[in-house]
Design an enzyme around this catalytic site. Structure first.
Site, PDB file in Angstrom:
ATOM      1  CE  LYS A  84      -4.489  -1.894   2.569  1.00 10.17           C
ATOM      2  NZ  LYS A  84      -5.323  -2.084   3.212  1.00 10.17           N
ATOM      3  CB  THR A 132      -0.927   0.582  15.764  1.00  6.98           C
ATOM      4  OG1 THR A 132      -0.829  -0.307  15.791  1.00  6.98           O
ATOM      5  CG2 THR A 132      -0.059   1.724  15.469  1.00  6.98           C
ATOM      6  CB  CYS A 184     -13.359  -1.604   8.395  1.00 10.35           C
ATOM      7  SG  CYS A 184     -13.498  -0.414   8.770  1.00 10.35           S
TER       8      CYS A 184
END
Length: 338
Positions: A84, A132, A184
């Site tokens: 990504k 995180t 999600c």
């Protein structure tokens, strides 16, 4: 200057920014951790706005399911199996070649967070897990760097700009024990909520970077787009005894929590959770998105990506089908969360 004016003319006509603010933006360096749904919107806005250097960090590769909401990626990126961070950098450099885009393919961790934050003026949260986020929160408050938090799941969003020495921190508002189990990949997300959360983050970041601190919102904003609700919690008082902004203990910067082990010769990574696992509960959560088989002793989960989870009541999770710890952590974060 002529090219600069032409590119940023509409932004500089906005009085709170103007030419002086645009110059300030061009001198700033920011870090975006996570280049998925939030991170692609964040980095897109920052690069188009002319922030001098944008460092983007992500551990994952582009997948088909990303395209619904991760705005910098396309089907060609999926076909090439591009990381990504690399795919995003290629797009961002075509958008604005004057901005320095530093792309790093790695997992943000205790071991590398100092190096990732080196020289930056502000950190933006593009992650999808609270482990995180607490790491970023603690690292930012220890180093005195503002932290633009954002989160999106389902149709709900949250955002805030935390400034060391001036505002409370993320821990003052969100307890680590309240962040379990919703991602999600298990309850879904609609793209507009991602765009709104990231836009809130960037607006507050721009106010800070151009020096217009009196315009800062100074709230933790939460909203539900589908339910038409919005609420602002004022950031006026830190939580008593907060280990980050009050005690300055920075717990996320110390090795603790889930223990990760590669099981030699078994193409399996084991993650030992701090908390026990309710097999009935997780069977219900995961059966909507994967093939699930439960016994009295364990829960087997066949993921669409090809790997398998095996969940045990004592908190162990086996990720079978890979010895890549970053891959295992990514799958764990997607389906189980923190």
């Amino acid at each position: 200057m002529e090219n600069t004016y032409e590119r940023y003319s509409r932004q500089m006509l906005f009085q709170p920014i103007g030419e002086s603010g645009q110059k300030k933006l061009s001198e700033q360096k920011v870090l975006v951790i996570g280049v998925g749904a939030l991170g692609t919107v964040l980095s897109n806005h920052l690069v188009r706005a002319g922030v001098g250097m944008v460092r983007i960090v992500d551990r994952d590769y582009v997948e088909q399911s990303n395209l619904q909401r991760q705005m910098l990626f396309d089907e060609e990126d999926v076909a090439k199996h591009l990381p990504k961070a690399i795919a995003a950098k290629e797009k961002l450099k075509r958008i604005n070649s004057d901005v320095e885009v530093d792309a790093i393919v790695c997992d943000a961790s205790i071991e590398n967070i100092d190096a990732l934050m080196d020289g930056v003026d502000l950190v933006l949260d593009g992650t999808d897990n609270f482990k995180t986020r607490f790491l970023l929160n603690d690292a930012c408050f220890k180093k005195g760097i503002p932290f633009a938090y954002g989160g999106a799941v389902s149709a709900r969003g949250m955002s805030a700009l935390f400034i060391p020495g001036e505002t409370p921190c993320l821990r003052c508002f969100i307890d680590h024990g309240e962040t379990q189990g919703q991602t999600c990949d298990t309850i879904g997300v609609i793209s507009p909520v991602v765009d709104i959360v990231a836009s809130y983050q960037v607006v507050e970041a721009m106010k800070y970077l151009v020096g217009d601190k009196k315009a800062l919102r100074n709230t933790l904003r939460t909203f539900d787009l589908w339910g038409n609700h919005q609420y602002d919690m004022k950031m006026t008082k830190a939580k008593e005894g907060c280990p980050t902004c009050q005690k300055k203990e920075y717990p996320a910067l110390h090795a603790s929590g889930d223990h990760i082990t590669t099981l030699c010769g078994r193409e399996t990574v084991q993650i030992q959770r701090e908390h026990k696992i309710d097999l009935n509960d997780w069977s219900e959560r995961l059966k909507r998105v994967a093939e699930v088989k439960k016994t009295p002793f364990l829960l087997r989960v066949q993921l669409t990506e090809g790997e398998k989870f095996v969940l045990f009541p004592d908190g162990r999770v086996l990720i079978q089908g890979t010895e890549d710890i970053a891959r295992a952590k990514s799958l764990y974060s997607k389906y189980i969360g923190d």
